[in-house]
Scaffold this active site. Structure first.
Site, PDB file in Angstrom:
ATOM      1  N   TYR A 132      -8.594 -24.307  28.515  1.00  0.00           N
ATOM      2  CA  TYR A 132      -9.683 -25.147  29.003  1.00  0.00           C
ATOM      3  C   TYR A 132     -10.491 -25.857  27.927  1.00  0.00           C
ATOM      4  O   TYR A 132     -10.822 -27.023  28.072  1.00  0.00           O
ATOM      5  CB  TYR A 132     -10.644 -24.282  29.844  1.00  0.00           C
ATOM      6  CG  TYR A 132     -11.946 -24.964  30.151  1.00  0.00           C
ATOM      7  CD1 TYR A 132     -12.029 -25.952  31.135  1.00  0.00           C
ATOM      8  CD2 TYR A 132     -13.112 -24.656  29.441  1.00  0.00           C
ATOM      9  CE1 TYR A 132     -13.220 -26.605  31.396  1.00  0.00           C
ATOM     10  CE2 TYR A 132     -14.310 -25.312  29.702  1.00  0.00           C
ATOM     11  CZ  TYR A 132     -14.362 -26.279  30.682  1.00  0.00           C
ATOM     12  OH  TYR A 132     -15.531 -26.929  30.938  1.00  0.00           O
ATOM     13  N   CYS A 173     -19.564 -24.027  20.856  1.00  0.00           N
ATOM     14  CA  CYS A 173     -20.167 -25.027  19.985  1.00  0.00           C
ATOM     15  C   CYS A 173     -19.089 -25.738  19.186  1.00  0.00           C
ATOM     16  O   CYS A 173     -17.949 -25.300  19.121  1.00  0.00           O
ATOM     17  CB  CYS A 173     -21.104 -24.368  18.992  1.00  0.00           C
ATOM     18  SG  CYS A 173     -22.435 -23.445  19.781  1.00  0.00           S
ATOM     19  N   GLY A 183     -20.085 -28.808  23.205  1.00  0.00           N
ATOM     20  CA  GLY A 183     -21.487 -28.455  23.385  1.00  0.00           C
ATOM     21  C   GLY A 183     -22.321 -29.680  23.628  1.00  0.00           C
ATOM     22  O   GLY A 183     -22.246 -30.626  22.854  1.00  0.00           O
ATOM     23  N   ASN A 215     -20.010 -21.458  15.371  1.00  0.00           N
ATOM     24  CA  ASN A 215     -19.319 -21.501  16.651  1.00  0.00           C
ATOM     25  C   ASN A 215     -18.809 -20.095  16.929  1.00  0.00           C
ATOM     26  O   ASN A 215     -18.066 -19.544  16.121  1.00  0.00           O
ATOM     27  CB  ASN A 215     -18.156 -22.501  16.582  1.00  0.00           C
ATOM     28  CG  ASN A 215     -17.262 -22.476  17.814  1.00  0.00           C
ATOM     29  OD1 ASN A 215     -16.087 -22.786  17.742  1.00  0.00           O
ATOM     30  ND2 ASN A 215     -17.814 -22.096  18.951  1.00  0.00           N
ATOM     31  N   GLY A 216     -19.213 -19.551  18.070  1.00  0.00           N
ATOM     32  CA  GLY A 216     -18.790 -18.185  18.403  1.00  0.00           C
ATOM     33  C   GLY A 216     -19.982 -17.366  18.834  1.00  0.00           C
ATOM     34  O   GLY A 216     -21.068 -17.903  19.062  1.00  0.00           O
TER      35      GLY A 216
HETATM   36  P1  AMP Z   1     -15.732 -23.140  39.675  1.00  0.00           P
HETATM   37  O1  AMP Z   1     -15.003 -23.786  40.808  1.00  0.00           O
HETATM   38  O2  AMP Z   1     -17.209 -23.224  39.870  1.00  0.00           O
HETATM   39  O3  AMP Z   1     -15.237 -21.780  39.408  1.00  0.00           O
HETATM   40  O4  AMP Z   1     -15.456 -24.000  38.362  1.00  0.00           O
HETATM   41  C1  AMP Z   1     -14.172 -24.163  37.908  1.00  0.00           C
HETATM   42  C2  AMP Z   1     -14.173 -25.327  36.971  1.00  0.00           C
HETATM   43  O5  AMP Z   1     -14.960 -25.046  35.816  1.00  0.00           O
HETATM   44  C3  AMP Z   1     -12.770 -25.642  36.481  1.00  0.00           C
HETATM   45  O6  AMP Z   1     -12.538 -26.997  36.768  1.00  0.00           O
HETATM   46  C4  AMP Z   1     -12.811 -25.408  34.988  1.00  0.00           C
HETATM   47  O7  AMP Z   1     -12.181 -26.482  34.322  1.00  0.00           O
HETATM   48  C5  AMP Z   1     -14.264 -25.380  34.634  1.00  0.00           C
HETATM   49  N1  AMP Z   1     -14.612 -24.345  33.657  1.00  0.00           N
HETATM   50  C6  AMP Z   1     -13.959 -23.240  33.323  1.00  0.00           C
HETATM   51  N2  AMP Z   1     -14.602 -22.534  32.377  1.00  0.00           N
HETATM   52  C7  AMP Z   1     -15.704 -23.225  32.097  1.00  0.00           C
HETATM   53  C8  AMP Z   1     -16.774 -23.043  31.174  1.00  0.00           C
HETATM   54  N3  AMP Z   1     -16.843 -21.985  30.375  1.00  0.00           N
HETATM   55  N4  AMP Z   1     -17.724 -23.977  31.135  1.00  0.00           N
HETATM   56  C9  AMP Z   1     -17.675 -25.048  31.940  1.00  0.00           C
HETATM   57  N5  AMP Z   1     -16.696 -25.276  32.827  1.00  0.00           N
HETATM   58  C10 AMP Z   1     -15.727 -24.383  32.920  1.00  0.00           C
END
Ligand code: AMP
Length: 464
Positions: free
Chosen positions: A243, A2, A28, A103-104
């Site tokens: 990320y 968040c 979010g 947030n958390g």
């Molecule tokens: P996947 O190939 O389905 O494992 O998705 C990987 C992608 O999801 C990467 O491009 C990451 O930047 C992104 N990603 C990593 N962690 C998250 C997260 N918690 N929520 C949304 N996207 C994520």
């Protein structure tokens, strides 16, 4: 995950909160809300499902007068995707309106909630944040600050919070410091926000980061540092840098851009792809990683994938069927860049493997001769209990498959990750990190979170 923002001592505080929420939208996209209050204006709250741009209208903001405001963008990690869980929460408290934006993720929310329900508490949501509200209201401490402190000391896990009691705001970060929070000055007032990019947007100066355990009071533009929370081993979330946070933010004392670039350089140093013609990122989180890779590997940086910015993050929609469809909506490959080439594709992380598999298919269809996938973090082998929306262990591809199985599943010629040390080396070595999702080294007990969160009607049935 968040985004939170708090504004104190600024006329039309809700407008500033609204602007700041735009810069926190990436944290979010499920719901957004703003509470505003003034000396002559009782606390009012607007919450809606969806994006900030859709949640508020001109007339809606006009209906939120006052010189103090608290805003929130939500991405559910505890509790379901319903309006009842949208934040901020606003309740009537003995000292005035009590507002909480969180947030958390609290790891002992289920246990505390159970106790509270046994004592007669009734919940209107299944969010862990509501537990905090009950703890504050039920504390026997003689002062408001004492009651908030009591609640914060009982809560375990990750919280960067903005709490309002009438026009007085409190900002607090759990003693492990999992999530970022900043304060800055705007005109004669103060603004607290999850990331510096939000403070930049509202034109804040004199920014400073709250340190783990910090507990501040903001009133009429005055910042008071209260006694910090009981110290614990500091474990900042490294995934914020890998990320989650925006590259134009500086968090935990580090430029997100600088760290991501270095992650890319580390990939080039330790995981080169012999004979590759071009390198490109999976936009946007890995953009600067690919830049760092290109610098060190001396391979041309290209834009091989184009992202459609009008689609939310892939993980927002929690069903597998929709997630697969969304990959295609979100990305397309640039044939001109890719056809006939051996390409290095840099991404920050691999979670389920769903997005990457779809992307590799696209890149191959655009004519790539070879595809080498490079990830700026180690294999994710465990869920996050502190607010990042990583799925259950069974859904994490690296938790259940070997590197070679994943390589074959994704259809790439080579697959390389940074090791834990290579990733940490890209950051300042002074910071102590939580890297539990990569290493399994969880800084808190986690078994407490794993029970199913009760739905509200179920809870009312069992309440005494
Ligand atoms: P996947 O190939 O389905 O494992 O998705 C990987 C992608 O999801 C990467 O491009 C990451 O930047 C992104 N990603 C990593 N962690 C998250 C997260 N918690 N929520 C949304 N996207 C994520």
């Amino acid at each position: 995950m968040c985004g939170v923002i708090g504004v104190s001592g600024v006329p039309d505080a809700s407008r500033l909160a609204y602007l700041g929420l735009y810069a926190l939208q990436h944290r979010g996209q499920e719901s957004a809300g703003i509470m505003a209050v003034g000396a002559a204006h009782p606390a009012k709250l607007t919450r809606a499902m969806g994006l900030v741009a859709d949640a508020f209208s001109e007339s809606g903001l006009e209906a939120l007068p006052g010189d103090a405001a608290i805003g929130h963008t939500r991405y559910s990690t505890a509790g379901s995707t319903v309006l009842a869980n949208a934040q901020p929460f606003l309740v009537d408290y003995h000292a005035g309106a009590l507002t909480v934006a969180h947030n958390g993720n609290l790891v002992n929310a289920d246990v505390l909630r159970d106790e509270l329900v046994r004592e007669g508490a009734i919940f209107v949501s299944n969010s862990d944040t509501e537990v905090l509200i009950h703890l504050i209201a039920r504390s026997s401490a003689p002062t408001v600050e004492g009651q908030i402190r009591d609640a914060l000391e009982r809560a375990d896990g990750a919280y960067s919070l903005v709490i309002g009691v009438g026009r007085t705001l409190y900002a607090a970060v759990d003693a492990r410091g999992f999530r970022p929070l900043f304060v800055g000055r705007v005109e004669d007032g103060l603004v607290v926000a999850s990331e510096t990019c939000a403070l930049d947007l509202v034109g804040a100066s004199n920014m400073r980061e709250l340190q783990p355990g910090d507990f501040f009071r903001l009133h009429d533009g005055q910042l008071t540092e209260l006694a910090p929370l009981t110290p614990r081993r500091v474990t900042r979330c490294i995934f914020e840098l890998v990320y989650f946070s925006r590259p134009d933010s500086t968090i935990f004392g580090e430029s997100v851009d600088r760290v991501r670039r270095e992650l890319g350089r580390q990939l080039a140093r330790f995981h080169p792809a012999a004979g590759a013609d071009v390198v490109f990122s999976v936009p946007d989180s890995a953009n600067v990683m690919a830049l760092g890779y290109s610098e060190v590997a001396k391979i041309k940086l290209e834009h091989g994938l184009i992202r459609n910015h009008y689609v939310g993050r892939t993980f927002i929609n929690p069903t597998q069927r929709l997630r697969v469809e969304k990959v295609k909506i979100k990305f397309n490959a640039v044939r001109e860049v890719i056809a006939g080439k051996s390409v290095v594709v840099v991404d920050d992380s691999l979670v389920r493997g769903t997005t990457s598999k779809g992307l590799v298919k696209m890149i191959r269809a655009a004519g790539a001769r070879e595809v080498h996938l490079r990830l700026g973090s180690p294999p994710i082998t465990g869920p996050c209990h502190y607010g990042i929306d990583t799925p259950n262990r069974e859904e994490l591809i690296a938790a259940t498959h070997s590197r070679e199985e994943i390589r074959a599943h994704l259809g790439v010629d080579s697959l390389e990750y940074l090791s834990l040390d290579e990733m940490i080396d890209a950051t300042s070595r002074e910071t102590k990190w939580c890297h539990a999702c990569f290493s399994g080294d969880y800084p808190t007990p986690v078994q407490l979170t794993l029970g199913a969160i009760p739905s509200v009607p179920e809870l009312l049935e069992v309440a005494p």
